[in-house]
Design a protein around this motif. Structure first.
Motif, PDB file in Angstrom:
ATOM      1  N   ARG A 444     -31.594  23.393 -93.254  1.00  0.00           N
ATOM      2  CA  ARG A 444     -30.422  22.360 -92.869  1.00  0.00           C
ATOM      3  C   ARG A 444     -31.126  21.144 -92.824  1.00  0.00           C
ATOM      4  NH1 ARG A 444     -26.506  24.565 -87.957  1.00  0.00           N
ATOM      5  NH2 ARG A 444     -25.565  22.660 -88.584  1.00  0.00           N
ATOM      6  N   LEU A 445     -30.539  19.913 -93.359  1.00  0.00           N
ATOM      7  CA  LEU A 445     -31.166  18.768 -93.436  1.00  0.00           C
ATOM      8  C   LEU A 445     -30.750  17.740 -92.018  1.00  0.00           C
ATOM      9  CD1 LEU A 445     -30.279  17.546 -97.136  1.00  0.00           C
ATOM     10  CD2 LEU A 445     -32.361  18.706 -96.203  1.00  0.00           C
ATOM     11  N   GLU A 446     -29.898  17.975 -91.313  1.00  0.00           N
ATOM     12  CA  GLU A 446     -29.791  17.309 -90.248  1.00  0.00           C
ATOM     13  C   GLU A 446     -30.621  17.809 -89.214  1.00  0.00           C
ATOM     14  OE1 GLU A 446     -26.414  20.496 -90.068  1.00  0.00           O
ATOM     15  OE2 GLU A 446     -27.797  19.306 -91.387  1.00  0.00           O
ATOM     16  N   ASP A 447     -30.904  17.034 -87.868  1.00  0.00           N
ATOM     17  CA  ASP A 447     -31.332  17.456 -86.823  1.00  0.00           C
ATOM     18  C   ASP A 447     -30.502  18.290 -85.835  1.00  0.00           C
ATOM     19  OD1 ASP A 447     -33.711  16.270 -87.896  1.00  0.00           O
ATOM     20  OD2 ASP A 447     -33.793  14.558 -86.453  1.00  0.00           O
ATOM     21  N   ALA A 448     -31.064  19.164 -85.054  1.00  0.00           N
ATOM     22  CA  ALA A 448     -30.177  19.855 -84.336  1.00  0.00           C
ATOM     23  C   ALA A 448     -29.625  18.936 -83.124  1.00  0.00           C
ATOM     24  CB  ALA A 448     -31.090  20.978 -83.289  1.00  0.00           C
ATOM     25  N   VAL A 449     -30.234  17.834 -82.621  1.00  0.00           N
ATOM     26  CA  VAL A 449     -29.609  17.117 -81.634  1.00  0.00           C
ATOM     27  C   VAL A 449     -28.480  16.106 -82.183  1.00  0.00           C
ATOM     28  CG1 VAL A 449     -31.584  16.855 -79.989  1.00  0.00           C
ATOM     29  CG2 VAL A 449     -31.488  15.319 -81.889  1.00  0.00           C
ATOM     30  N   ASN A 450     -28.360  16.003 -83.441  1.00  0.00           N
ATOM     31  CA  ASN A 450     -27.409  15.272 -84.007  1.00  0.00           C
ATOM     32  C   ASN A 450     -26.200  16.031 -84.581  1.00  0.00           C
ATOM     33  OD1 ASN A 450     -28.843  13.045 -83.817  1.00  0.00           O
ATOM     34  ND2 ASN A 450     -29.835  12.993 -86.021  1.00  0.00           N
ATOM     35  N   VAL A 451     -25.999  17.095 -83.995  1.00  0.00           N
ATOM     36  CA  VAL A 451     -24.726  18.095 -84.250  1.00  0.00           C
ATOM     37  C   VAL A 451     -24.191  18.346 -82.816  1.00  0.00           C
ATOM     38  CG1 VAL A 451     -25.192  18.482 -86.531  1.00  0.00           C
ATOM     39  CG2 VAL A 451     -25.983  20.142 -84.432  1.00  0.00           C
ATOM     40  N   SER A 452     -22.940  18.977 -82.647  1.00  0.00           N
ATOM     41  CA  SER A 452     -22.411  19.257 -81.448  1.00  0.00           C
ATOM     42  C   SER A 452     -23.223  20.428 -80.846  1.00  0.00           C
ATOM     43  CB  SER A 452     -21.048  19.895 -81.633  1.00  0.00           C
ATOM     44  OG  SER A 452     -20.100  18.750 -82.272  1.00  0.00           O
ATOM     45  N   THR A 453     -23.386  20.425 -79.687  1.00  0.00           N
ATOM     46  CA  THR A 453     -24.234  21.444 -79.176  1.00  0.00           C
ATOM     47  C   THR A 453     -24.176  22.678 -79.229  1.00  0.00           C
ATOM     48  OG1 THR A 453     -24.577  19.882 -76.824  1.00  0.00           O
ATOM     49  CG2 THR A 453     -24.899  22.386 -76.603  1.00  0.00           C
ATOM     50  N   ASP A 454     -25.040  23.485 -79.953  1.00  0.00           N
ATOM     51  CA  ASP A 454     -24.710  24.988 -80.414  1.00  0.00           C
ATOM     52  C   ASP A 454     -23.982  25.154 -81.575  1.00  0.00           C
ATOM     53  OD1 ASP A 454     -26.408  25.414 -78.166  1.00  0.00           O
ATOM     54  OD2 ASP A 454     -24.795  26.191 -76.774  1.00  0.00           O
ATOM     55  N   GLU A 455     -23.522  23.949 -81.946  1.00  0.00           N
ATOM     56  CA  GLU A 455     -22.596  24.185 -83.002  1.00  0.00           C
ATOM     57  C   GLU A 455     -23.118  24.575 -84.415  1.00  0.00           C
ATOM     58  OE1 GLU A 455     -19.649  21.359 -86.103  1.00  0.00           O
ATOM     59  OE2 GLU A 455     -20.756  20.645 -84.544  1.00  0.00           O
ATOM     60  N   GLY A 456     -22.676  25.774 -84.897  1.00  0.00           N
ATOM     61  CA  GLY A 456     -23.436  26.349 -86.016  1.00  0.00           C
ATOM     62  C   GLY A 456     -24.532  27.579 -85.776  1.00  0.00           C
ATOM     63  N   HIS A 457     -24.870  27.283 -84.564  1.00  0.00           N
ATOM     64  CA  HIS A 457     -26.136  28.181 -83.993  1.00  0.00           C
ATOM     65  C   HIS A 457     -25.805  29.680 -84.219  1.00  0.00           C
ATOM     66  CE1 HIS A 457     -28.655  30.451 -81.339  1.00  0.00           C
ATOM     67  NE2 HIS A 457     -27.544  30.363 -80.482  1.00  0.00           N
ATOM     68  N   GLU A 458     -24.949  29.928 -83.558  1.00  0.00           N
ATOM     69  CA  GLU A 458     -24.514  31.427 -83.714  1.00  0.00           C
ATOM     70  C   GLU A 458     -24.371  31.855 -85.203  1.00  0.00           C
ATOM     71  OE1 GLU A 458     -20.961  31.958 -81.219  1.00  0.00           O
ATOM     72  OE2 GLU A 458     -22.013  31.796 -79.360  1.00  0.00           O
ATOM     73  N   ARG A 459     -23.603  30.756 -86.279  1.00  0.00           N
ATOM     74  CA  ARG A 459     -23.482  31.398 -87.470  1.00  0.00           C
ATOM     75  C   ARG A 459     -24.817  31.685 -87.934  1.00  0.00           C
ATOM     76  NH1 ARG A 459     -22.346  26.534 -91.051  1.00  0.00           N
ATOM     77  NH2 ARG A 459     -24.474  26.495 -90.694  1.00  0.00           N
ATOM     78  N   ASP A 460     -25.935  30.862 -87.569  1.00  0.00           N
ATOM     79  CA  ASP A 460     -27.428  30.857 -88.395  1.00  0.00           C
ATOM     80  C   ASP A 460     -27.822  32.145 -87.959  1.00  0.00           C
ATOM     81  OD1 ASP A 460     -26.843  28.473 -89.761  1.00  0.00           O
ATOM     82  OD2 ASP A 460     -27.765  27.134 -88.116  1.00  0.00           O
ATOM     83  N   ALA A 461     -27.785  32.278 -86.655  1.00  0.00           N
ATOM     84  CA  ALA A 461     -28.471  33.613 -85.958  1.00  0.00           C
ATOM     85  C   ALA A 461     -27.977  34.854 -86.501  1.00  0.00           C
ATOM     86  CB  ALA A 461     -28.296  33.578 -84.219  1.00  0.00           C
ATOM     87  N   ASP A 462     -26.719  34.940 -87.034  1.00  0.00           N
ATOM     88  CA  ASP A 462     -25.965  35.906 -87.605  1.00  0.00           C
ATOM     89  C   ASP A 462     -26.666  36.374 -89.115  1.00  0.00           C
ATOM     90  OD1 ASP A 462     -24.747  36.634 -85.171  1.00  0.00           O
ATOM     91  OD2 ASP A 462     -22.756  35.811 -85.652  1.00  0.00           O
ATOM     92  N   LEU A 463     -27.043  35.434 -89.498  1.00  0.00           N
ATOM     93  CA  LEU A 463     -27.707  35.650 -91.021  1.00  0.00           C
ATOM     94  C   LEU A 463     -28.573  36.790 -90.710  1.00  0.00           C
ATOM     95  CD1 LEU A 463     -27.919  32.011 -92.151  1.00  0.00           C
ATOM     96  CD2 LEU A 463     -26.574  33.694 -93.014  1.00  0.00           C
ATOM     97  N   PRO A 464     -28.803  37.665 -91.873  1.00  0.00           N
ATOM     98  CA  PRO A 464     -29.824  38.874 -92.094  1.00  0.00           C
ATOM     99  C   PRO A 464     -31.119  38.132 -91.682  1.00  0.00           C
ATOM    100  CG  PRO A 464     -28.610  38.487 -94.125  1.00  0.00           C
ATOM    101  CD  PRO A 464     -27.775  37.623 -93.243  1.00  0.00           C
ATOM    102  N   VAL A 465     -32.080  39.091 -91.691  1.00  0.00           N
ATOM    103  CA  VAL A 465     -33.321  38.585 -91.488  1.00  0.00           C
ATOM    104  C   VAL A 465     -34.032  38.217 -93.025  1.00  0.00           C
ATOM    105  CG1 VAL A 465     -35.711  39.345 -91.014  1.00  0.00           C
ATOM    106  CG2 VAL A 465     -33.798  39.960 -89.650  1.00  0.00           C
TER     107      VAL A 465
END
Length: 470
Positions: A444-465
């Protein structure tokens, strides 16, 4: 990312090519970390206990220690400049070659320190040359650890990124342990031998580590995430502009996160030793005994680092990081009071717990957290700026400001305790300002602090290893 892209960059631990690259990256980062922290721990120990007599012998004993620790601290001033320079190159040209250059610069400066004449031999030029080499050492180190951090995060499998990213930082403990062991053994020598020529040996011997690190890094491949940037022609042409506009919030939070970890580390490794083994206590502790606290602390940290990295994969980066900061906050006042009592065994235990538990409970999750804070286009520079600005504000000031406070207060333990607690408060507050980054897609090109808190985090964590989100 599409399935095709993910397949082009497998991250399965059972894929032979990926497994080989992961091992190579771990080794390259670990050896570099070991060399950097051997250099810095060695210089820190010598600046606290030795360099005052060798390079500042024209000053009263108390202020010779202050001047010596100031020479240690001045290297931190060069680190943001090195981070800015090499971090920009790392985001424009790639991670590998920057890591080759920084290890040569940093290690070369350390080796030359061992060849310096002392104040008694050339007068004022001795501390001047020492300071110049310390600046060169800091300039190279300004991007060395940031590069190792980014390298491992970008190579690690997503669901175990915290664990794998922490592994090279065991090299930090190995370097610190090696420096403390060398110093402890050398302290057994008669003073006329130690201060005459033997102090030069560990600095000159670091040349061997340089050759080893260089050999390993020349065989290293570029990270998959940077390859993706080049492939899609997304490499930043002006990463400095990006980091001071889009990346400024991430750098600010990263600096706050590092204040207790970095400042606390150098307070326990240098200032505490100067306090208990110098002229601040009525009955100073033997310098060789005091350094065993650093040795034991490094051994504890070798277990704490991968453990807290693993725990951050399970429970999140923030909660583990916050636990370390709160521990340091609670620990600061009893720790410095106990140090002031001057009991050798207590000194060893206090320093060991400070380094092994307080500092490294924060460092474990930090290894993955800082790279996850920044987008792919300016990640190297972002991590370098967060690390090195904090290194000036925390680690660089810890020794000289702490030594000055002790000197003007006639060794009052309360002042460094307040200083350490303030650093811990800043870091504790910072953990509430950063979103959870565990499992974030590093493409991802955007910084974590520049998106909504935790937005997209769970989706990324669910990706396969094996996905491209490693």
């Amino acid at each position: 990312m599409t399935e095709t892209t993910a397949q082009q960059h497998p991250a399965h631990s059972d894929d032979p090519e990926y497994a080989a690259n992961l091992r190579r990256a771990t080794l390259a980062s670990s050896v570099g970390s070991a060399l950097e922290y051997f250099d810095f721990a060695l210089y820190g120990l010598f600046s606290a206990l030795v360099f005052g007599q060798l390079f500042f012998s024209n000053l009263p004993a108390e202020f010779a220690v202050v001047a010596s620790l100031a020479s240690f601290g001045v290297g931190f001033l060069a680190r943001p400049l090195g981070g800015l320079f090499f971090g920009t190159l790392g985001d424009r040209l790639g991670r590998k070659w920057v890591l080759v250059v920084t290890i040569l610069l940093m290690g070369g400066a350390t080796t030359l320190i061992g060849a310096l004449p002392t104040f008694d031999q050339i007068g004022i030029w001795a501390p001047i040359l020492l300071t110049v080499l310390r600046l060169a050492q800091g300039f190279g180190a300004g991007a060395e650890q940031a590069g190792a951090t980014v390298l491992m995060a970008e190579y690690s499998p997503v669901r175990r990124r915290g664990f794998f990213s922490a592994l090279p930082f065991i090299g930090i403990q190995l370097g610190t342990l090696l420096a403390a062991l060398v110093f402890s053994l050398m302290s057994l020598l008669p003073d006329e031998v130690f201060f005459g020529w033997a102090w030069r040996i560990p600095f000159l011997a670091s040349f061997v580590l340089i050759l080893l690190a260089l050999f390993i890094r020349l065989r290293l491949k570029e990270t998959p995430t940077f390859v993706e940037l080049e492939k899609h022609e997304q490499v930043a042409n002006r990463p400095i502009r990006e980091i001071f506009t889009k990346g400024l919030a991430g750098v600010t939070v990263g600096v706050g996160l590092r204040m207790a970890e970095n400042g606390g580390s150098y307070m326990f490794q240098t200032l505490a030793l100067a306090f208990v083994a110098g002229n601040f206590l009525a009955n100073p502790v033997d310098r060789g005994v005091a350094t065993w606290g650093v040795t034991v602390g490094s051994l504890i940290a070798m277990l704490v680092l991968p453990l807290t990295g693993h725990l951050s994969d399970r429970f999140g980066r923030r909660v583990i990081y916050r636990a370390g900061a709160v521990f340091m906050l609670v620990y600061a006042f009893p720790a410095w009071w106990l140090l002031s009592q001057g009991d050798p065994l207590t000194v060893v235990i206090v320093i060991a717990l400070g380094i092994g538990i307080a500092v490294n409970t924060m460092l474990g999750p930090q290894c993955a957290m800082l790279p996850e804070l920044f987008g792919n286009r300016h990640r190297y520079l972002g991590v370098a700026m967060a690390r090195e600005i904090s290194a000036v504000l925390a680690g660089g000031l810890a020794g000289v400001l702490g030594a000055y406070l002790l000197a003007v207060s006639d060794g009052d333990w309360l002042l460094p305790a307040i200083y350490m607690a303030a650093l811990a408060l800043i870091t504790t507050a910072s953990t509430f300002l950063v979103p959870e980054t565990r499992g974030r897609d590093l493409l991802r090109l955007e910084d974590a602090v520049n998106v909504s808190t935790d937005e997209g985090h769970e989706r990324d964590a669910d990706l396969p290893v094996g996905s491209a989100a490693r």
